[in-house]
Scaffold this motif. Sequence first.
Motif, PDB file in Angstrom:
ATOM      1  N   THR A   1       1.475  11.617  -6.049  1.00 58.29           N
ATOM      2  CA  THR A   1       1.414  10.224  -5.616  1.00 58.29           C
ATOM      3  C   THR A   1       2.056  10.099  -4.242  1.00 58.29           C
ATOM      4  OG1 THR A   1       1.583   9.462  -7.892  1.00 58.29           O
ATOM      5  CG2 THR A   1       2.049   7.845  -6.183  1.00 58.29           C
ATOM      6  N   ARG A   2       1.391   9.393  -3.346  1.00 60.39           N
ATOM      7  CA  ARG A   2       1.959   9.096  -2.035  1.00 60.39           C
ATOM      8  C   ARG A   2       1.938   7.586  -1.844  1.00 60.39           C
ATOM      9  NH1 ARG A   2       2.920  14.013  -1.795  1.00 60.39           N
ATOM     10  NH2 ARG A   2       1.827  15.576  -0.564  1.00 60.39           N
ATOM     11  N   GLN A   3       2.888   7.087  -1.081  1.00 58.98           N
ATOM     12  CA  GLN A   3       3.033   5.640  -0.954  1.00 58.98           C
ATOM     13  C   GLN A   3       3.233   5.235   0.502  1.00 58.98           C
ATOM     14  OE1 GLN A   3       5.831   3.934  -3.750  1.00 58.98           O
ATOM     15  NE2 GLN A   3       6.461   2.423  -2.225  1.00 58.98           N
ATOM     16  N   THR A   4       2.585   4.139   0.895  1.00 64.03           N
ATOM     17  CA  THR A   4       2.772   3.617   2.248  1.00 64.03           C
ATOM     18  C   THR A   4       4.040   2.788   2.319  1.00 64.03           C
ATOM     19  OG1 THR A   4       1.652   1.517   1.843  1.00 64.03           O
ATOM     20  CG2 THR A   4       0.255   3.366   2.509  1.00 64.03           C
ATOM     21  N   ARG A   5       4.386   2.370   3.513  1.00 60.90           N
ATOM     22  CA  ARG A   5       5.481   1.422   3.668  1.00 60.90           C
ATOM     23  C   ARG A   5       4.993   0.041   3.220  1.00 60.90           C
ATOM     24  NH1 ARG A   5       2.917   2.227   8.329  1.00 60.90           N
ATOM     25  NH2 ARG A   5       2.507   0.460   9.708  1.00 60.90           N
ATOM     26  N   VAL A   6       5.937  -0.865   3.038  1.00 59.05           N
ATOM     27  CA  VAL A   6       5.609  -2.223   2.594  1.00 59.05           C
ATOM     28  C   VAL A   6       5.355  -3.098   3.826  1.00 59.05           C
ATOM     29  CG1 VAL A   6       6.469  -4.245   1.356  1.00 59.05           C
ATOM     30  CG2 VAL A   6       7.005  -1.947   0.530  1.00 59.05           C
ATOM     31  N   GLN A   7       4.307  -3.900   3.753  1.00 54.80           N
ATOM     32  CA  GLN A   7       4.028  -4.881   4.806  1.00 54.80           C
ATOM     33  C   GLN A   7       4.495  -6.242   4.294  1.00 54.80           C
ATOM     34  OE1 GLN A   7       3.033  -4.108   7.701  1.00 54.80           O
ATOM     35  NE2 GLN A   7       1.572  -2.428   7.670  1.00 54.80           N
ATOM     36  N   GLN A   8       5.173  -6.993   5.148  1.00 57.31           N
ATOM     37  CA  GLN A   8       5.758  -8.253   4.692  1.00 57.31           C
ATOM     38  C   GLN A   8       4.817  -9.438   4.877  1.00 57.31           C
ATOM     39  OE1 GLN A   8       8.722  -8.205   3.199  1.00 57.31           O
ATOM     40  NE2 GLN A   8       8.948  -6.021   3.593  1.00 57.31           N
TER      41      GLN A   8
END
Length: 141
Positions: A37-44
């Motif tokens: 599993t890979r995850q992006t950063r969070v966009q606000q």
Amino acid sequence: GLPSSVLVTVVAVENLPKTDMLGKCDPYVKCRLDGTTRQTRVQQKTLDCEFNEDFLFEWAGRQELTIEIWDQDKLKNDELIGTASLNIESALPGGELVVEVHDSKKKAIVGKNKKRTVVKVMIQAAPPSMSVEGIDEGGGG
């Protein structure tokens, strides 16, 4: 032959549904392939956002890539907005794909402007110079 590793680029997410009272969403994307599993950063606070993040996966052929769109919630558990899936073999060689996001009942999710929520991704064979081991070090921004 098929590549032994693939580069998955999460380009953007568009037409997200409103998930909180303020009518915005704090989205991030998880990609799952063959147990990794890979995850992006969070966009606000957005309903359309670009990620343009690359993830390298080892690939043994024939697996399906699962893309999950999540909404970060600081007060309670993050909420799964929806899921998209792609057959990697048919997605190669590269080119931007627009994939509809579905809920747990396999229904298309409709976001703002009554448009369907989509995730844009690119999948390409990873060049031999890139190794799965080497990508995590010194990635930075």
